[in-house]
Design a protein around this motif. Structure first.
Motif, PDB file in Angstrom:
ATOM      1  N   PRO A 124      48.769  43.999  30.940  1.00 11.69           N
ATOM      2  CA  PRO A 124      49.681  45.021  30.285  1.00 11.69           C
ATOM      3  C   PRO A 124      49.121  46.253  29.684  1.00 11.69           C
ATOM      4  CG  PRO A 124      49.879  43.229  28.836  1.00 11.69           C
ATOM      5  CD  PRO A 124      48.780  42.734  30.073  1.00 11.69           C
ATOM      6  N   LEU A 125      48.154  46.624  30.350  1.00  7.25           N
ATOM      7  CA  LEU A 125      47.343  47.745  29.615  1.00  7.25           C
ATOM      8  C   LEU A 125      47.002  49.014  30.472  1.00  7.25           C
ATOM      9  CD1 LEU A 125      44.810  45.653  27.665  1.00  7.25           C
ATOM     10  CD2 LEU A 125      46.498  47.066  26.537  1.00  7.25           C
ATOM     11  N   PRO A 126      46.931  50.142  30.009  1.00  6.17           N
ATOM     12  CA  PRO A 126      46.775  51.259  30.930  1.00  6.17           C
ATOM     13  C   PRO A 126      45.503  51.286  31.856  1.00  6.17           C
ATOM     14  CG  PRO A 126      47.477  52.147  28.851  1.00  6.17           C
ATOM     15  CD  PRO A 126      46.870  50.618  28.800  1.00  6.17           C
ATOM     16  N   TYR A 127      45.530  52.119  32.994  1.00  8.22           N
ATOM     17  CA  TYR A 127      44.371  52.304  33.776  1.00  8.22           C
ATOM     18  C   TYR A 127      43.142  52.934  33.047  1.00  8.22           C
ATOM     19  CZ  TYR A 127      41.844  55.071  37.298  1.00  8.22           C
ATOM     20  OH  TYR A 127      41.157  55.567  38.399  1.00  8.22           O
ATOM     21  N   ALA A 128      42.079  52.432  33.431  1.00  5.37           N
ATOM     22  CA  ALA A 128      40.942  53.270  32.775  1.00  5.37           C
ATOM     23  C   ALA A 128      40.720  53.166  31.330  1.00  5.37           C
ATOM     24  CB  ALA A 128      40.762  54.484  33.614  1.00  5.37           C
ATOM     25  N   SER A 129      41.117  52.001  30.732  1.00  3.79           N
ATOM     26  CA  SER A 129      40.919  51.923  29.345  1.00  3.79           C
ATOM     27  C   SER A 129      39.941  51.630  28.466  1.00  3.79           C
ATOM     28  CB  SER A 129      42.201  51.297  28.848  1.00  3.79           C
ATOM     29  OG  SER A 129      43.552  51.830  29.411  1.00  3.79           O
ATOM     30  N   PHE A 130      38.785  50.993  29.280  1.00  2.07           N
ATOM     31  CA  PHE A 130      37.823  50.154  28.767  1.00  2.07           C
ATOM     32  C   PHE A 130      36.460  50.379  29.385  1.00  2.07           C
ATOM     33  CE2 PHE A 130      41.682  47.636  27.817  1.00  2.07           C
ATOM     34  CZ  PHE A 130      41.551  47.412  26.630  1.00  2.07           C
ATOM     35  N   ASP A 131      35.650  50.300  28.737  1.00  2.00           N
ATOM     36  CA  ASP A 131      34.193  50.644  29.171  1.00  2.00           C
ATOM     37  C   ASP A 131      33.572  49.052  29.508  1.00  2.00           C
ATOM     38  OD1 ASP A 131      33.707  53.219  28.069  1.00  2.00           O
ATOM     39  OD2 ASP A 131      33.789  52.407  26.229  1.00  2.00           O
ATOM     40  N   PHE A 132      34.066  48.160  29.153  1.00  2.00           N
ATOM     41  CA  PHE A 132      33.532  46.621  29.514  1.00  2.00           C
ATOM     42  C   PHE A 132      34.754  45.672  29.605  1.00  2.00           C
ATOM     43  CE2 PHE A 132      30.953  42.998  28.969  1.00  2.00           C
ATOM     44  CZ  PHE A 132      29.411  43.495  29.422  1.00  2.00           C
ATOM     45  N   VAL A 133      34.750  44.770  30.470  1.00  2.00           N
ATOM     46  CA  VAL A 133      35.649  43.725  30.387  1.00  2.00           C
ATOM     47  C   VAL A 133      34.602  42.244  30.509  1.00  2.00           C
ATOM     48  CG1 VAL A 133      37.398  42.346  31.905  1.00  2.00           C
ATOM     49  CG2 VAL A 133      37.681  44.908  31.700  1.00  2.00           C
ATOM     50  N   SER A 134      35.121  41.349  29.674  1.00  3.06           N
ATOM     51  CA  SER A 134      34.543  39.979  29.475  1.00  3.06           C
ATOM     52  C   SER A 134      35.449  38.969  29.622  1.00  3.06           C
ATOM     53  CB  SER A 134      33.620  40.010  28.065  1.00  3.06           C
ATOM     54  OG  SER A 134      34.553  39.955  27.093  1.00  3.06           O
ATOM     55  N   MET A 135      34.882  37.776  30.324  1.00  7.25           N
ATOM     56  CA  MET A 135      35.728  36.676  30.270  1.00  7.25           C
ATOM     57  C   MET A 135      34.857  35.361  30.111  1.00  7.25           C
ATOM     58  SD  MET A 135      38.060  35.318  33.382  1.00  7.25           S
ATOM     59  CE  MET A 135      39.485  34.757  32.970  1.00  7.25           C
ATOM     60  N   GLY A 136      34.980  34.689  29.137  1.00  2.09           N
ATOM     61  CA  GLY A 136      33.992  33.591  28.739  1.00  2.09           C
ATOM     62  C   GLY A 136      34.871  32.204  29.288  1.00  2.09           C
ATOM     63  N   TYR A 137      34.221  31.350  30.175  1.00  2.00           N
ATOM     64  CA  TYR A 137      34.425  30.116  30.345  1.00  2.00           C
ATOM     65  C   TYR A 137      35.794  29.802  30.846  1.00  2.00           C
ATOM     66  CZ  TYR A 137      30.343  30.218  28.100  1.00  2.00           C
ATOM     67  OH  TYR A 137      28.955  30.661  27.582  1.00  2.00           O
ATOM     68  N   ALA A 138      36.711  30.723  31.241  1.00  2.00           N
ATOM     69  CA  ALA A 138      38.090  30.638  31.613  1.00  2.00           C
ATOM     70  C   ALA A 138      38.506  30.948  33.275  1.00  2.00           C
ATOM     71  CB  ALA A 138      38.884  31.428  30.829  1.00  2.00           C
ATOM     72  N   LEU A 139      37.416  31.269  33.882  1.00  2.00           N
ATOM     73  CA  LEU A 139      37.650  31.709  35.415  1.00  2.00           C
ATOM     74  C   LEU A 139      38.366  30.706  35.981  1.00  2.00           C
ATOM     75  CD1 LEU A 139      37.252  33.984  37.238  1.00  2.00           C
ATOM     76  CD2 LEU A 139      34.864  32.957  37.997  1.00  2.00           C
ATOM     77  N   ARG A 140      37.907  29.518  35.882  1.00  2.34           N
ATOM     78  CA  ARG A 140      38.431  28.274  36.647  1.00  2.34           C
ATOM     79  C   ARG A 140      40.201  28.132  36.502  1.00  2.34           C
ATOM     80  NH1 ARG A 140      35.303  26.513  32.766  1.00  2.34           N
ATOM     81  NH2 ARG A 140      35.823  24.712  31.396  1.00  2.34           N
ATOM     82  N   HIS A 141      40.393  28.840  35.252  1.00  3.91           N
ATOM     83  CA  HIS A 141      41.864  28.680  35.012  1.00  3.91           C
ATOM     84  C   HIS A 141      42.787  29.848  35.699  1.00  3.91           C
ATOM     85  CE1 HIS A 141      40.839  25.349  32.417  1.00  3.91           C
ATOM     86  NE2 HIS A 141      40.073  26.180  31.591  1.00  3.91           N
ATOM     87  N   VAL A 142      42.137  30.828  36.446  1.00  3.81           N
ATOM     88  CA  VAL A 142      42.857  31.722  37.075  1.00  3.81           C
ATOM     89  C   VAL A 142      43.120  31.490  38.430  1.00  3.81           C
ATOM     90  CG1 VAL A 142      42.385  33.947  38.109  1.00  3.81           C
ATOM     91  CG2 VAL A 142      41.544  33.510  35.982  1.00  3.81           C
ATOM     92  N   ALA A 143      44.512  31.369  38.660  1.00  2.00           N
ATOM     93  CA  ALA A 143      44.975  31.049  40.114  1.00  2.00           C
ATOM     94  C   ALA A 143      44.574  31.934  41.133  1.00  2.00           C
ATOM     95  CB  ALA A 143      46.551  31.117  39.985  1.00  2.00           C
ATOM     96  N   ASP A 144      44.584  33.354  41.004  1.00  2.00           N
ATOM     97  CA  ASP A 144      44.053  34.154  42.105  1.00  2.00           C
ATOM     98  C   ASP A 144      43.392  34.957  41.648  1.00  2.00           C
ATOM     99  OD1 ASP A 144      44.431  36.316  43.861  1.00  2.00           O
ATOM    100  OD2 ASP A 144      46.585  36.004  44.297  1.00  2.00           O
ATOM    101  N   LEU A 145      42.012  34.862  42.327  1.00  2.00           N
ATOM    102  CA  LEU A 145      40.858  35.717  41.605  1.00  2.00           C
ATOM    103  C   LEU A 145      40.882  37.269  42.260  1.00  2.00           C
ATOM    104  CD1 LEU A 145      37.541  33.476  42.492  1.00  2.00           C
ATOM    105  CD2 LEU A 145      38.945  33.526  40.492  1.00  2.00           C
ATOM    106  N   ASP A 146      41.599  37.589  43.381  1.00  2.00           N
ATOM    107  CA  ASP A 146      41.714  38.871  43.892  1.00  2.00           C
ATOM    108  C   ASP A 146      42.663  39.611  43.037  1.00  2.00           C
ATOM    109  OD1 ASP A 146      39.955  38.560  46.043  1.00  2.00           O
ATOM    110  OD2 ASP A 146      41.637  37.693  47.244  1.00  2.00           O
ATOM    111  N   GLN A 147      43.856  38.896  42.398  1.00  2.00           N
ATOM    112  CA  GLN A 147      44.634  39.596  41.673  1.00  2.00           C
ATOM    113  C   GLN A 147      44.038  40.138  40.393  1.00  2.00           C
ATOM    114  OE1 GLN A 147      48.497  37.573  41.441  1.00  2.00           O
ATOM    115  NE2 GLN A 147      49.290  39.010  40.193  1.00  2.00           N
ATOM    116  N   ALA A 148      43.175  38.719  39.755  1.00  2.00           N
ATOM    117  CA  ALA A 148      42.690  38.934  38.414  1.00  2.00           C
ATOM    118  C   ALA A 148      41.514  40.005  38.608  1.00  2.00           C
ATOM    119  CB  ALA A 148      42.130  37.874  38.023  1.00  2.00           C
TER     120      ALA A 148
END
Length: 259
Positions: A124-148
């Motif tokens: 729930p954040l605006p378009y083009a708000s960040f320079d960097f997105v990180s994710m640590g050890y949680a990808l396997r809890h994501v149901a839909d990779l394309d959506q994420a």
């Protein structure tokens, strides 16, 4: 055969935990909430020597610099968030996003940053708000990779980077068995001996099953490319720690809601 980007709810190894996406989200939220107090101690045991120094090194190698604005997705208790906050410095800004209020409460004990209770698939954040997105050890809890990954691209500025750290299955059977025993047996036992929360054992048992059921690395890289990322790559450390990276193109189509 499981499709390359099938929802976790379709994997037979996880049917014992939930039936459908709604149950999966409720289960994982409860597991993480209950284990939040003992999570960091168990993570230190799981990390096998790759702790805070490793997270800082990965973020630095992947391009995180002072003054940047970073979104840490599935931030949990803030293990990656803290490392990112140190790297961006006082001129930068870090936002932590996670669906578990219990985990975010533990994060706020360590550091003062904006926290948002939400899932990777719906940021729930605006378009083009960040320079960097990180994710640590949680990808396997994501149901839909394309959506994420589509959401990651959306919130990144042109030229922005994504860095996803994950534990993956070793290639050989012996390595898989050792990792499974370490995560599913050794870590919970040591956590209980050190008087950490018993709920940690439940979460780490689920961890082991999600590692076995995780999407293969090639499919993760394909999903990043489908989302629109370029310079997509994967670096492997100690045979199990993976770093998936990508960059949003400098010239990218603007979503209709941002036009």
């Amino acid at each position: 055969m499981t499709p390359r980007n099938a929802p976790l709810t379709d994997d037979p190894r996880l049917k014992a935990y939930f039936d459908g996406e709604e149950e999966r989200r409720a289960l994982t939220r409860d597991l993480f909430n209950d284990a939040a107090g003992g999570y960091d101690a168990a993570e230190r045991l799981t990390a096998m020597g790759s702790g805070a120094w490793y997270r800082r090194d990965v973020l630095r190698r992947c391009g995180l610099r002072p003054g940047m604005q970073l979104l840490d997705v599935a931030a949990g208790t803030g293990l990656v968030t803290v490392a990112a906050h140190e790297l961006v410095g006082p001129e930068g800004q870090v936002t932590a996003l996670d669906p578990s209020p219990g985990m975010l409460a533990e994060l706020r004990k360590k550091i003062e940053v904006q926290t948002i209770e939400a899932f990777a698939e719906a940021i729930p954040l605006p378009y083009a708000s960040f320079d960097f997105v990180s994710m640590g050890y949680a990808l396997r809890h994501v149901a839909d990779l394309d959506q994420a990954f589509g959401e990651y691209l959306r919130v990144l500025r042109p030229g922005g980077r994504v860095c996803i750290m994950e534990i993956s299955r070793p290639a050989g059977r012996v390595g898989r068995a050792l990792l499974r025993a370490h995560i599913g047996v050794v870590v919970p036992a040591l956590a209980m001996l050190s008087r950490q929360r018993a709920e940690v054992g439940k979460l780490w048992e689920y961890y082991g099953d999600t590692i076995e059921a995780a999407v293969d690395p090639a499919s993760v890289l394909d999903a990043l490319r489908r989302a629109g990322f370029v310079d997509v790559d994967c670096h492997v450390t100690m045979g199990v720690f993976r770093e998936y990276v990508g960059r949003r193109p400098e010239a990218a189509a603007v979503p209709s809601e941002a036009a």
